[in-house]
Design an enzyme around this catalytic site. Structure first.
Site, PDB file in Angstrom:
ATOM      1  CG  HIS A  43      -6.647  -1.223   3.290  1.00  0.00           C
ATOM      2  ND1 HIS A  43      -6.162  -2.487   3.503  1.00  0.00           N
ATOM      3  CD2 HIS A  43      -6.211  -0.499   4.365  1.00  0.00           C
ATOM      4  CE1 HIS A  43      -5.467  -2.528   4.627  1.00  0.00           C
ATOM      5  NE2 HIS A  43      -5.487  -1.339   5.164  1.00  0.00           N
TER       6      HIS A  43
ATOM      7  CD1 TRP B 166      -3.141  -0.987   0.397  1.00  0.00           C
ATOM      8  CD2 TRP B 166      -1.937  -2.386   1.663  1.00  0.00           C
ATOM      9  NE1 TRP B 166      -3.835  -2.175   0.502  1.00  0.00           N
ATOM     10  CE2 TRP B 166      -3.125  -3.050   1.270  1.00  0.00           C
ATOM     11  CE3 TRP B 166      -1.027  -3.073   2.467  1.00  0.00           C
ATOM     12  CZ2 TRP B 166      -3.418  -4.344   1.648  1.00  0.00           C
ATOM     13  CZ3 TRP B 166      -1.315  -4.365   2.840  1.00  0.00           C
ATOM     14  CH2 TRP B 166      -2.502  -5.000   2.430  1.00  0.00           C
TER      15      TRP B 166
ATOM     16  NE  ARG C 262      -4.747   0.913  -2.197  1.00  0.00           N
ATOM     17  CZ  ARG C 262      -4.976  -0.379  -2.317  1.00  0.00           C
ATOM     18  NH1 ARG C 262      -4.360  -1.068  -3.250  1.00  0.00           N
ATOM     19  NH2 ARG C 262      -5.830  -0.999  -1.525  1.00  0.00           N
TER      20      ARG C 262
ATOM     21  CB  ALA D 277     -12.781  -9.603   5.972  1.00  0.00           C
TER      22      ALA D 277
ATOM     23  CD  GLN E  12     -10.162  -1.094  -1.002  1.00  0.00           C
ATOM     24  OE1 GLN E  12     -10.234  -1.155   0.218  1.00  0.00           O
ATOM     25  NE2 GLN E  12      -9.128  -1.563  -1.681  1.00  0.00           N
TER      26      GLN E  12
ATOM     27  CB  VAL F 201      -7.187 -12.931   5.475  1.00  0.00           C
ATOM     28  CG1 VAL F 201      -8.277 -11.900   5.612  1.00  0.00           C
ATOM     29  CG2 VAL F 201      -6.273 -12.619   4.313  1.00  0.00           C
TER      30      VAL F 201
HETATM   31  C1  YSA Z   1      -8.327  -8.363   1.772  1.00  0.00           C
HETATM   32  C2  YSA Z   1      -8.670  -9.257   2.773  1.00  0.00           C
HETATM   33  C3  YSA Z   1      -9.657  -8.878   3.655  1.00  0.00           C
HETATM   34  O1  YSA Z   1      -9.967  -9.728   4.688  1.00  0.00           O
HETATM   35  C4  YSA Z   1     -10.334  -7.694   3.564  1.00  0.00           C
HETATM   36  C5  YSA Z   1      -9.985  -6.819   2.553  1.00  0.00           C
HETATM   37  C6  YSA Z   1      -8.995  -7.153   1.664  1.00  0.00           C
HETATM   38  C7  YSA Z   1      -8.594  -6.192   0.602  1.00  0.00           C
HETATM   39  C8  YSA Z   1      -7.415  -5.330   1.008  1.00  0.00           C
HETATM   40  N1  YSA Z   1      -7.728  -4.418   2.075  1.00  0.00           N
HETATM   41  C9  YSA Z   1      -6.970  -4.543  -0.220  1.00  0.00           C
HETATM   42  O2  YSA Z   1      -7.049  -3.333  -0.225  1.00  0.00           O
HETATM   43  N2  YSA Z   1      -6.577  -5.308  -1.203  1.00  0.00           N
HETATM   44  S1  YSA Z   1      -6.161  -4.719  -2.661  1.00  0.00           S
HETATM   45  O3  YSA Z   1      -5.081  -3.786  -2.516  1.00  0.00           O
HETATM   46  O4  YSA Z   1      -5.886  -5.834  -3.511  1.00  0.00           O
HETATM   47  O5  YSA Z   1      -7.414  -3.931  -3.184  1.00  0.00           O
HETATM   48  C10 YSA Z   1      -8.679  -4.558  -3.230  1.00  0.00           C
HETATM   49  C11 YSA Z   1      -9.399  -4.198  -4.485  1.00  0.00           C
HETATM   50  O6  YSA Z   1      -9.458  -2.782  -4.632  1.00  0.00           O
HETATM   51  C12 YSA Z   1      -8.681  -4.679  -5.731  1.00  0.00           C
HETATM   52  O7  YSA Z   1      -9.025  -6.008  -6.021  1.00  0.00           O
HETATM   53  C13 YSA Z   1      -9.199  -3.728  -6.780  1.00  0.00           C
HETATM   54  O8  YSA Z   1     -10.496  -4.109  -7.202  1.00  0.00           O
HETATM   55  C14 YSA Z   1      -9.312  -2.452  -5.999  1.00  0.00           C
HETATM   56  N3  YSA Z   1      -8.114  -1.629  -6.170  1.00  0.00           N
HETATM   57  C15 YSA Z   1      -6.953  -1.731  -5.507  1.00  0.00           C
HETATM   58  N4  YSA Z   1      -6.077  -0.790  -5.916  1.00  0.00           N
HETATM   59  C16 YSA Z   1      -6.715  -0.071  -6.863  1.00  0.00           C
HETATM   60  C17 YSA Z   1      -8.015  -0.605  -7.024  1.00  0.00           C
HETATM   61  N5  YSA Z   1      -8.890  -0.076  -7.893  1.00  0.00           N
HETATM   62  C18 YSA Z   1      -8.491   0.967  -8.609  1.00  0.00           C
HETATM   63  N6  YSA Z   1      -7.281   1.553  -8.512  1.00  0.00           N
HETATM   64  C19 YSA Z   1      -6.360   1.064  -7.646  1.00  0.00           C
HETATM   65  N7  YSA Z   1      -5.173   1.671  -7.536  1.00  0.00           N
END
Ligand code: YSA
Length: 335
Positions: A171, A151, A197, A296, A211, A254
């Site tokens: 997030h 992140w 981000r 989650a 999100q 997780v």
């Molecule tokens: C994972 C496990 C859990 O128990 C609960 C939540 C999570 C998700 C975690 N907090 C997270 O942020 N994962 S992630 O960085 O992979 O982002 C999740 C989703 O947000 C991605 O699958 C995507 O759909 C979206 N996302 C992430 N970065 C993005 C984005 N969408 C647009 N632009 C970006 N820069």
């Protein structure tokens, strides 16, 4: 001797013929202007024989006032005619003010919230400016842990007060911790919100994204519940024929972790990260991890909107190009 009575009659006659503002203006120039008829009479007074001057001078000055009043009266008469008469057609329909419509991300977010509500979820929100502790530490991502690199963070400038570090949340997962502080199982909640981000943008990444976090905690929940819930959600949103793929993924909060991808334009688009809530997080919330389990997920609203509307580049959403945004007028009322 100048015949002032005849002059007045002529002036009034031509004033009566002036039918609009332009006509009045040209009458004013003809009669009261610098080279106007009455002005010439007044100028000529000094050339008259001495015994005629006083009467003609006084008479011409009076006539000047009379004509000035007459032109004002005529002007009011014309104005009254415009507002009473047929020039104002009150039966014409009014001009419609331009009507905006909801942004595609708002439309999508609301549709997703409604779908989750129908599935029995509550909806809560959390702060955009978050404490480092909630965004990272209490999600098992301490300072220096390599997972922080997942992140890229926008920190809030230190104000020198020695207070805790703050950031724009990367997030919506910190709300898992905040919610667990206040509520007891059974828990079934979603948290929609904006995240930030420090990330270069491309066709599927924006530096500001939305999100929807989900948290479910109860007794006897397994990965099958996680999979079943997310599959059911995706089918409700995209229809029964949508192709999905679960793959292993790593998130420190997780165990096990996964990502869900959706088939899109011959490829896979990742829409969410998810997993079984780590037992340490359940224990930190004061719950017995042998009794309570949960799952989650964190879903990207822009990604779902891309799939829903067939938008190939995520950056269109925040460019504020009205031609793009107008395309969504047709979905007005679908939120
Ligand atoms: C994972 C496990 C859990 O128990 C609960 C939540 C999570 C998700 C975690 N907090 C997270 O942020 N994962 S992630 O960085 O992979 O982002 C999740 C989703 O947000 C991605 O699958 C995507 O759909 C979206 N996302 C992430 N970065 C993005 C984005 N969408 C647009 N632009 C970006 N820069």
């Amino acid at each position: 001797m100048v015949d002032l009575a005849a002059l007045e009659a002529e002036a009034r006659e031509s004033l009566a013929e002036a039918g609009d503002e332009a006509g009045l203006e040209s009458w004013r120039i003809d009669w009261l202007g610098r080279r106007g008829r009455l002005t010439s009479v007044l100028r000529g007074v000094r050339d008259l024989p001495a015994d005629e001057r006083p009467a003609v001078g006084a008479g011409a000055n009076r006539l000047k006032s009379v004509l000035e009043e007459a032109v004002t009266a005529r002007q009011l008469e014309l104005l009254a005619a415009v507002s009473d008469g047929p020039a104002l057609d009150v039966s014409l329909p009014g001009r419609r003010p331009p009507l905006g419509s909801l942004h595609p991300i708002t439309l999508t977010r609301r549709m997703m919230e409604r779908t989750f509500r129908d599935m029995g979820f509550d909806v809560v929100e959390g702060p955009d400016v978050e404490l480092e502790e909630y965004n990272f530490d209490r999600l098992r991502i301490p300072a220096g842990h390599p997972a922080r690199d997942m992140w890229d963070t926008i920190w809030v400038a230190d104000d020198g007060s020695g207070g805790p570090r703050q950031l724009l949340r990367t997030h919506t997962s910190p709300m898992q911790i905040r919610y667990l502080e206040r509520r007891q199982p059974p828990i079934r909640v979603i948290v929609p919100g904006t995240c930030y981000r420090y990330e270069a943008t491309d066709a599927t990444h924006e530096w500001m994204l939305t999100q929807i976090e989900g948290l479910v905690i109860d007794e006897d929940l397994s990965f099958a519940h996680l999979k079943g819930t997310l599959e059911a959600f995706v089918r409700r949103v995209f229809g029964p024929d949508i192709e999905t793929r679960f793959r292993c993924d790593y998130f420190p909060f997780v165990e096990p972790g996964a990502e869900l991808g959706v088939r899109w334009q011959g490829d896979w688009l990742e829409v969410l990260g998810c997993g079984m809530v780590h037992p340490e997080i359940i224990a930190d919330a004061g719950l017995d991890p042998d009794r309570f389990t949960g799952f989650a997920f964190g879903m990207g609203v822009e990604r779902v909107a891309m799939l829903r509307y067939g938008v190939r580049d995520i950056r269109h959403f925040y460019r504020n190009d009205v031609r793009f945004l107008r395309e969504f007028d047709q979905f007005r009322g679908t939120a």
